[in-house]
Write a protein that holds these residues in place. Structure first.
Motif, PDB file in Angstrom:
ATOM      1  N   GLY A  36      31.043 -11.991  20.462  1.00  0.00           N
ATOM      2  CA  GLY A  36      31.618 -11.335  21.626  1.00  0.00           C
ATOM      3  C   GLY A  36      30.591 -11.207  22.729  1.00  0.00           C
ATOM      4  N   ILE A  37      31.060 -11.257  23.965  1.00  0.00           N
ATOM      5  CA  ILE A  37      30.179 -11.186  25.136  1.00  0.00           C
ATOM      6  C   ILE A  37      30.631 -10.045  26.037  1.00  0.00           C
ATOM      7  CG2 ILE A  37      29.328 -12.401  27.184  1.00  0.00           C
ATOM      8  CD1 ILE A  37      30.000 -15.037  25.685  1.00  0.00           C
ATOM      9  N   ILE A  38      29.659  -9.265  26.503  1.00  0.00           N
ATOM     10  CA  ILE A  38      29.923  -8.196  27.469  1.00  0.00           C
ATOM     11  C   ILE A  38      29.034  -8.407  28.695  1.00  0.00           C
ATOM     12  CG2 ILE A  38      29.745  -5.725  27.958  1.00  0.00           C
ATOM     13  CD1 ILE A  38      30.290  -5.187  25.013  1.00  0.00           C
ATOM     14  N   ILE A  39      29.637  -8.409  29.862  1.00  0.00           N
ATOM     15  CA  ILE A  39      28.892  -8.376  31.122  1.00  0.00           C
ATOM     16  C   ILE A  39      29.043  -6.962  31.662  1.00  0.00           C
ATOM     17  CG2 ILE A  39      28.583  -9.361  33.417  1.00  0.00           C
ATOM     18  CD1 ILE A  39      28.220 -11.393  31.167  1.00  0.00           C
ATOM     19  N   ASP A  40      27.968  -6.204  31.683  1.00  0.00           N
ATOM     20  CA  ASP A  40      28.077  -4.830  32.165  1.00  0.00           C
ATOM     21  C   ASP A  40      28.255  -4.815  33.678  1.00  0.00           C
ATOM     22  OD1 ASP A  40      27.858  -2.701  30.059  1.00  0.00           O
ATOM     23  OD2 ASP A  40      26.188  -3.979  29.463  1.00  0.00           O
ATOM     24  N   LEU A  41      29.373  -4.252  34.101  1.00  0.00           N
ATOM     25  CA  LEU A  41      29.734  -4.198  35.519  1.00  0.00           C
ATOM     26  C   LEU A  41      29.498  -2.807  36.075  1.00  0.00           C
ATOM     27  CD1 LEU A  41      33.115  -6.186  35.355  1.00  0.00           C
ATOM     28  CD2 LEU A  41      30.818  -7.072  35.809  1.00  0.00           C
ATOM     29  N   ILE A  91      35.044  -9.612  25.304  1.00  0.00           N
ATOM     30  CA  ILE A  91      35.289  -8.271  24.760  1.00  0.00           C
ATOM     31  C   ILE A  91      35.927  -7.344  25.788  1.00  0.00           C
ATOM     32  CG2 ILE A  91      34.115  -6.148  23.995  1.00  0.00           C
ATOM     33  CD1 ILE A  91      32.278  -7.850  22.337  1.00  0.00           C
ATOM     34  N   ASP A  92      35.561  -7.488  27.047  1.00  0.00           N
ATOM     35  CA  ASP A  92      36.098  -6.602  28.082  1.00  0.00           C
ATOM     36  C   ASP A  92      37.458  -7.047  28.611  1.00  0.00           C
ATOM     37  OD1 ASP A  92      34.166  -4.594  28.152  1.00  0.00           O
ATOM     38  OD2 ASP A  92      32.831  -5.790  29.406  1.00  0.00           O
ATOM     39  N   GLY A  93      37.941  -8.205  28.162  1.00  0.00           N
ATOM     40  CA  GLY A  93      39.280  -8.644  28.550  1.00  0.00           C
ATOM     41  C   GLY A  93      39.448  -8.922  30.031  1.00  0.00           C
ATOM     42  N   LEU A  94      38.386  -9.400  30.694  1.00  0.00           N
ATOM     43  CA  LEU A  94      38.440  -9.584  32.144  1.00  0.00           C
ATOM     44  C   LEU A  94      38.520 -11.038  32.574  1.00  0.00           C
ATOM     45  CD1 LEU A  94      35.842  -6.848  33.177  1.00  0.00           C
ATOM     46  CD2 LEU A  94      38.340  -6.700  33.219  1.00  0.00           C
ATOM     47  N   LYS A 123      48.535 -10.716  22.227  1.00  0.00           N
ATOM     48  CA  LYS A 123      47.960 -12.058  22.163  1.00  0.00           C
ATOM     49  C   LYS A 123      46.654 -12.175  22.933  1.00  0.00           C
ATOM     50  CE  LYS A 123      52.431 -14.390  21.641  1.00  0.00           C
ATOM     51  NZ  LYS A 123      53.346 -15.411  22.213  1.00  0.00           N
ATOM     52  N   THR A 124      46.129 -11.066  23.410  1.00  0.00           N
ATOM     53  CA  THR A 124      44.945 -11.131  24.252  1.00  0.00           C
ATOM     54  C   THR A 124      44.032  -9.933  23.987  1.00  0.00           C
ATOM     55  OG1 THR A 124      44.189 -11.452  26.529  1.00  0.00           O
ATOM     56  CG2 THR A 124      45.964  -9.875  26.200  1.00  0.00           C
ATOM     57  N   ILE A 125      42.944  -9.862  24.743  1.00  0.00           N
ATOM     58  CA  ILE A 125      42.011  -8.738  24.681  1.00  0.00           C
ATOM     59  C   ILE A 125      42.264  -7.863  25.900  1.00  0.00           C
ATOM     60  CG2 ILE A 125      39.602  -8.024  24.579  1.00  0.00           C
ATOM     61  CD1 ILE A 125      40.486  -9.715  22.192  1.00  0.00           C
ATOM     62  N   CYS A 126      42.618  -6.615  25.670  1.00  0.00           N
ATOM     63  CA  CYS A 126      42.848  -5.669  26.767  1.00  0.00           C
ATOM     64  C   CYS A 126      41.550  -4.919  27.074  1.00  0.00           C
ATOM     65  CB  CYS A 126      43.936  -4.669  26.405  1.00  0.00           C
ATOM     66  SG  CYS A 126      45.564  -5.407  26.194  1.00  0.00           S
ATOM     67  N   PRO A 127      41.238  -4.705  28.349  1.00  0.00           N
ATOM     68  CA  PRO A 127      40.025  -3.968  28.707  1.00  0.00           C
ATOM     69  C   PRO A 127      39.968  -2.613  28.004  1.00  0.00           C
ATOM     70  CG  PRO A 127      40.982  -4.966  30.650  1.00  0.00           C
ATOM     71  CD  PRO A 127      41.971  -5.165  29.548  1.00  0.00           C
ATOM     72  N   ALA A 128      38.767  -2.241  27.564  1.00  0.00           N
ATOM     73  CA  ALA A 128      38.608  -1.051  26.733  1.00  0.00           C
ATOM     74  C   ALA A 128      38.878   0.249  27.484  1.00  0.00           C
ATOM     75  CB  ALA A 128      37.202  -1.019  26.133  1.00  0.00           C
TER      76      ALA A 128
END
Length: 281
Positions: A91-96, A117-120, A135-140
């Protein structure tokens, strides 16, 4: 007035995640997150530290890379592509937010949809808009907002206001609320007469980073405040809701200890969903 607590939800998610992580480890798989930091916003640092600590407690490896201030957009893209192709990274997270000189939209497009991971990633966002959250990744953070609100009442048929239209909370949250059959009004920087807009709502979700935006002058006893705002005021982490007005509302989530704390745990559930999408079972 009631303070909405995230503790029980957090504990339940941790138990579920830890059990799955332990099962993966028995198979010789160590769930691993790559976090890339390219921000000069001090407000995100407590959130990053919280994620690192919680990942370790759950047995999840979290690798952190900070893009140097002298590094350009091309170097940022290269880091993401390496993580996309690294099979040991799940999983990859780009901290925004990221630095202003970097192209955030382009960066989010590059992340592997199944490691997002952030679903963006736009593909994940499109599935949310189509009502296909399963079916997808929703933002946390939007997930956290909804889970906290649902401790008070179901969202279906309720009038709700979302304050803020940012890509990480406001926009996806509004769509996810519509998916739950809420009647949604979105307030943003060009909106007029905030108090009038808020009055008929039961739930108010706010994510602007403006301390005191919600206060005794614009909230009422019918309101449930879900505060996803993050800012510093007098060296103290605060949200958008002025807690001095807590006795004026039906319920509220606090900052810290509410949306942010729950978000920090939901990302690990998102990691497991990413792994499932990648074929890990």
């Amino acid at each position: 007035m009631m303070r909405i607590k995230a503790n029980k939800i957090i504990d339940s998610i941790k138990i579920e995640v830890k059990a799955k992580v332990d099962a993966y480890k028995i198979k010789g798989i160590k769930p691993t997150i790559q976090t890339i930091i390219a921000s000069d916003n001090a407000a995100i640092k407590p959130y990053i530290l919280s994620k690192i600590k919680q990942a370790a407690n759950l047995g999840i490896a979290m690798k952190v890379i900070e893009l140097g201030s002298n590094k350009k957009h091309e170097a940022f893209e290269a880091l993401i592509r390496v993580s996309n192709n690294d099979k040991s990274i799940h999983g990859i997270i780009i901290d925004l937010p990221i630095r202003n000189d970097l192209d955030q939209n382009q960066v989010l497009t590059i992340i592997d949809q199944k490691k997002d991971i952030d679903g963006l990633n736009p593909l994940n966002q499109a599935l949310i808009q189509q009502g296909q959250e399963n079916k997808t990744i929703c933002p946390a953070a939007p997930q956290a907002c909804i889970k906290l609100a649902e401790t008070i009442d179901l969202l279906s048929g309720k009038q709700v206001v979302v304050i803020g239209r940012g890509p990480t909370v406001g926009k996806p949250l509004a769509t996810m609320l519509i998916n739950r059959n809420a009647t949604v009004t979105i307030v943003h920087s060009r909106s007029k007469n905030l108090a009038h807009t808020l009055r008929p709502a039961k739930f108010i979700f706010t994510a602007t980073g403006q301390p005191g935006l919600l206060n005794a002058n614009n909230v009422t006893a019918r309101h449930v405040i879900i505060d996803a705002g993050i800012a510093y005021k007098n060296d103290k982490l605060v949200g958008d809701f002025d807690v001095e007005a807590a006795n004026k509302v039906m319920a509220y989530s606090s900052v810290p200890g509410g949306v942010g704390s729950l978000t920090s745990v939901i990302i690990f559930s998102n990691l497991l969903k990413c792994m499932n999408m990648q074929g890990y079972f």
